[in-house]
Write a protein that holds these residues in place. Sequence first.
Motif, PDB file in Angstrom:
ATOM      1  N   TRP A 118       0.832  -1.198   0.000  1.00 50.28           N
ATOM      2  CA  TRP A 118       0.000   0.000   0.000  1.00 50.28           C
ATOM      3  C   TRP A 118       0.867   1.248   0.000  1.00 50.28           C
ATOM      4  O   TRP A 118       1.944   1.272   0.584  1.00 50.28           O
ATOM      5  N   TYR A 142      -1.026   8.743  11.935  1.00 51.74           N
ATOM      6  CA  TYR A 142      -0.504   7.755  12.886  1.00 51.74           C
ATOM      7  C   TYR A 142      -0.462   8.333  14.301  1.00 51.74           C
ATOM      8  O   TYR A 142      -0.890   7.690  15.260  1.00 51.74           O
ATOM      9  N   LYS A 168      -2.258   4.018   3.583  1.00 52.04           N
ATOM     10  CA  LYS A 168      -2.010   3.718   5.000  1.00 52.04           C
ATOM     11  C   LYS A 168      -2.460   4.871   5.891  1.00 52.04           C
ATOM     12  O   LYS A 168      -3.003   4.651   6.969  1.00 52.04           O
ATOM     13  N   MET A 215       1.727   9.784   6.271  1.00 52.04           N
ATOM     14  CA  MET A 215       1.261   8.855   7.307  1.00 52.04           C
ATOM     15  C   MET A 215       1.423   9.371   8.732  1.00 52.04           C
ATOM     16  O   MET A 215       0.609   9.055   9.594  1.00 52.04           O
ATOM     17  N   CYS A 272       3.024  -2.000  12.651  1.00 52.82           N
ATOM     18  CA  CYS A 272       3.417  -2.050  11.240  1.00 52.82           C
ATOM     19  C   CYS A 272       4.087  -0.763  10.784  1.00 52.82           C
ATOM     20  O   CYS A 272       4.745  -0.748   9.756  1.00 52.82           O
ATOM     21  N   TYR A 325      -5.147   4.641   8.967  1.00 51.00           N
ATOM     22  CA  TYR A 325      -4.892   5.170  10.313  1.00 51.00           C
ATOM     23  C   TYR A 325      -5.955   6.183  10.714  1.00 51.00           C
ATOM     24  O   TYR A 325      -6.458   6.162  11.837  1.00 51.00           O
TER      25      TYR A 325
END
Length: 122
Positions: free
Chosen positions: A2, A61, A7, A57, A42, A11
């Motif tokens: 991905w 996150y 991602k 991300m 991950c 999240y």
Amino acid sequence: VWSGLVKAQVYQTVSLLISDVRNRSIVYYLLSNNYINELIQCMQPVQQWTEPAIAAMLPAYVDLLKSLTLQLADDPHLFPFLTIECNQNEDDVDSDDQDSPSVQFPLFSAALETACSYYAQS
């Protein structure tokens, strides 16, 4: 594999889901089976990602980590759902009991690694 944007969306979606649920049973269900712990892990180590992927991300996150922390602060009974029991390494000669389980806390490890990373400092 991905992309960073996909991602980040995962999240963000999980973070919104966890932060908006008020029913304790549903929160327990969401945190069971270690899926959230796997999702947290991950991302680690942060150095494995490229600069554009981190830019996409990292905010989502950190928001996920914050949502989990707030849920944990509101309900300390969630703590066992956010830990992982694992056996110590068999090659570890310093420990007296080879079969004693150790407990990992991925939420804390992820928050610490993210806060100490180069990307958080910039």
